[in-house]
Design a protein around this motif. Sequence first.
Motif, PDB file in Angstrom:
ATOM      1  N   VAL A 248      -2.205  -5.350   3.035  1.00 53.33           N
ATOM      2  CA  VAL A 248      -1.289  -4.331   3.542  1.00 53.33           C
ATOM      3  C   VAL A 248      -0.489  -4.892   4.705  1.00 53.33           C
ATOM      4  CG1 VAL A 248      -1.150  -2.085   4.695  1.00 53.33           C
ATOM      5  CG2 VAL A 248      -2.689  -2.411   2.743  1.00 53.33           C
TER       6      VAL A 248
ATOM      7  N   TRP B 201       2.371   5.737  11.416  1.00 55.28           N
ATOM      8  CA  TRP B 201       0.917   5.681  11.224  1.00 55.28           C
ATOM      9  C   TRP B 201       0.384   7.105  11.167  1.00 55.28           C
ATOM     10  CZ3 TRP B 201      -1.409   0.883  10.856  1.00 55.28           C
ATOM     11  CH2 TRP B 201      -0.660  -0.204  11.312  1.00 55.28           C
TER      12      TRP B 201
ATOM     13  N   ARG C 133      -4.368   8.473   7.161  1.00 54.93           N
ATOM     14  CA  ARG C 133      -4.680   7.932   5.835  1.00 54.93           C
ATOM     15  C   ARG C 133      -3.714   6.869   5.347  1.00 54.93           C
ATOM     16  NH1 ARG C 133      -5.288  13.285   2.266  1.00 54.93           N
ATOM     17  NH2 ARG C 133      -5.674  11.694   0.670  1.00 54.93           N
ATOM     18  N   THR C 134      -2.519   6.783   5.920  1.00 54.46           N
ATOM     19  CA  THR C 134      -1.521   5.830   5.421  1.00 54.46           C
ATOM     20  C   THR C 134      -0.766   5.198   6.576  1.00 54.46           C
ATOM     21  OG1 THR C 134       0.209   7.501   5.212  1.00 54.46           O
ATOM     22  CG2 THR C 134      -1.180   7.128   3.275  1.00 54.46           C
TER      23      THR C 134
ATOM     24  N   GLU D  46       3.271   3.682   6.891  1.00 56.26           N
ATOM     25  CA  GLU D  46       4.534   3.690   6.154  1.00 56.26           C
ATOM     26  C   GLU D  46       5.570   2.885   6.911  1.00 56.26           C
ATOM     27  OE1 GLU D  46       6.178   7.419   4.169  1.00 56.26           O
ATOM     28  OE2 GLU D  46       7.472   7.219   5.942  1.00 56.26           O
TER      29      GLU D  46
ATOM     30  N   GLY E 128      -0.030   0.711  -2.991  1.00 55.65           N
ATOM     31  CA  GLY E 128       0.842   1.645  -2.309  1.00 55.65           C
ATOM     32  C   GLY E 128       1.900   2.235  -3.216  1.00 55.65           C
ATOM     33  N   HIS E 129       2.912   2.860  -2.588  1.00 61.63           N
ATOM     34  CA  HIS E 129       4.004   3.525  -3.300  1.00 61.63           C
ATOM     35  C   HIS E 129       5.315   3.091  -2.681  1.00 61.63           C
ATOM     36  CE1 HIS E 129       6.364   6.601  -5.314  1.00 61.63           C
ATOM     37  NE2 HIS E 129       6.856   6.961  -4.140  1.00 61.63           N
TER      38      HIS E 129
ATOM     39  N   ARG F  69       4.807   3.028   1.323  1.00 65.03           N
ATOM     40  CA  ARG F  69       3.651   3.710   1.900  1.00 65.03           C
ATOM     41  C   ARG F  69       2.378   3.050   1.373  1.00 65.03           C
ATOM     42  NH1 ARG F  69       4.818   8.224   0.200  1.00 65.03           N
ATOM     43  NH2 ARG F  69       5.966   8.983   2.025  1.00 65.03           N
ATOM     44  N   PHE F  70       1.500   2.652   2.301  1.00 65.13           N
ATOM     45  CA  PHE F  70       0.275   1.952   1.936  1.00 65.13           C
ATOM     46  C   PHE F  70      -0.933   2.785   2.348  1.00 65.13           C
ATOM     47  CE2 PHE F  70       3.496  -1.245   2.867  1.00 65.13           C
ATOM     48  CZ  PHE F  70       3.446  -2.043   1.737  1.00 65.13           C
ATOM     49  N   PRO F  71      -1.991   2.770   1.538  1.00 67.71           N
ATOM     50  CA  PRO F  71      -3.233   3.445   1.962  1.00 67.71           C
ATOM     51  C   PRO F  71      -3.847   2.705   3.134  1.00 67.71           C
ATOM     52  CG  PRO F  71      -3.594   2.199  -0.062  1.00 67.71           C
ATOM     53  CD  PRO F  71      -2.119   2.153   0.198  1.00 67.71           C
ATOM     54  N   LEU F  72      -4.380   3.488   4.073  1.00 66.65           N
ATOM     55  CA  LEU F  72      -4.908   2.907   5.298  1.00 66.65           C
ATOM     56  C   LEU F  72      -6.396   2.629   5.123  1.00 66.65           C
ATOM     57  CD1 LEU F  72      -3.941   2.169   8.120  1.00 66.65           C
ATOM     58  CD2 LEU F  72      -4.681   4.411   8.888  1.00 66.65           C
ATOM     59  N   ARG F  73      -6.744   1.375   5.259  1.00 67.34           N
ATOM     60  CA  ARG F  73      -8.156   0.979   5.174  1.00 67.34           C
ATOM     61  C   ARG F  73      -8.505   0.292   6.474  1.00 67.34           C
ATOM     62  NH1 ARG F  73      -8.769  -2.603   0.468  1.00 67.34           N
ATOM     63  NH2 ARG F  73      -8.651  -0.645  -0.681  1.00 67.34           N
TER      64      ARG F  73
END
Length: 439
Positions: free
Chosen positions: A335, A366, A369-370, A372, A411-412, A428-432
Amino acid sequence: MTSAAPPPVVDGVEWVRPRPGRRAYRNDVVLALVLAVGLAASSALYRITGWGEGAPWWGSAIWIAAMSLPLAARRIQPEIVAVVASAAFIVGAVAEVADGLIGNICLFVAIYTVGAWGRSRRWATIVRGVIVVVMFAWLLWNQIYYSAMQDFLPDFSRDGLVSPYLAFGLINVLTNLLYFGGAWYFGDRAYRSARSRAELEQRTAELAAERERARAHAVAIERLRIARELHDVVAHHVSVIGVQAGAARRVLAKDPGAASTALSSIEESARDAVDELHGLLGTLRSDAEAATSTTTSTSTRGIERIGELVTEAAASGLPTTLAVVGDAVPVSAVVDLSAYRIVQEALTNVRKHAGAAATAEVRVRWDERTVEVEVTNTGAVRRPRPGSTADATDPGLGQLGMRERVAAAGGHLELGPRTRGGYLVRARFPLRRVEEVPA
């Protein structure tokens, strides 16, 4: 009359105009029937005026059929149809069953079709040449023959160097030159137009094939870069796991709780490594999309260095601002690098395509959860050039590269022109969250 242009030769084979479809053949049948009806009406009117009144009706019927009906096959056997129409024209005139209007149209169409649809240019030229020579020989013979008959056009004197009768004959010659020359010229022109369209279609197909080869090459290059980044990602996680394992080993006897925390971190890091490994490998295996990138891949690039891209863009003449919303948290290596590359590619596209008056805005958002990243500009949206093989929905290779990276990170991606002008790129990326290494 114009000479036929030399036909194109592809791989040693002369280009042949393809046969038309069934609809064209149906149109030819309709044309033949319409001309047959027109010939019948015209012949009847000519009989009323006294022309050919001594000829039998059945002779006129045969001539009408021979003159018009073969045109139904004019694009199947154009040379044969033209010869039949020419012979019927002469016979009808001699037997005084021909008219002076629709029959000329039938002969014109027949000669035109030889030039437009003849499958051999040599035979097309020979057949038309023979027809024209025979027609002019017949015309001159008639002029000479009737010049000795005083009861033929008695009002036209035969006396003088350029007598009225000779002037009448020259008018006929010039009229026939225009008639046959027009049929010859327009037939060749139709053939050349069809050939030019075929050559254009062939070049278009070759350009499309070359573009697909370029995309395939770009895919290979991009996936090689992703594979290098895969090495960096795996190396990062393995390093973290090694450090956490060493910490767990040192505190295992003294502090089991700390050791348990370290082992939990190892487990989380292992899961992250496997997830990212699966995502990148899935991207490498996919053949659904193409991608490319024009920048050098460096695993040290990340979200925290997006400000450097903004500074670099502003220094190169593109007014660019940066806004960060929310509190940054550590994210996975995939990410981190993908977000950086998306901004980098988007700013590069703005500089290339948006125009000298464009400005750009970069936003990093930020939430829980994501994460962007968004790049917008106020410049113009480049449209495909007229006649280009690309269309408005055909994505550039850089955009396909963005899709590859976002898909690899799970992501999207959203991109396209904005309603108020300019262009939008939003990923938009998932937050890990990345667990901290215990001390």
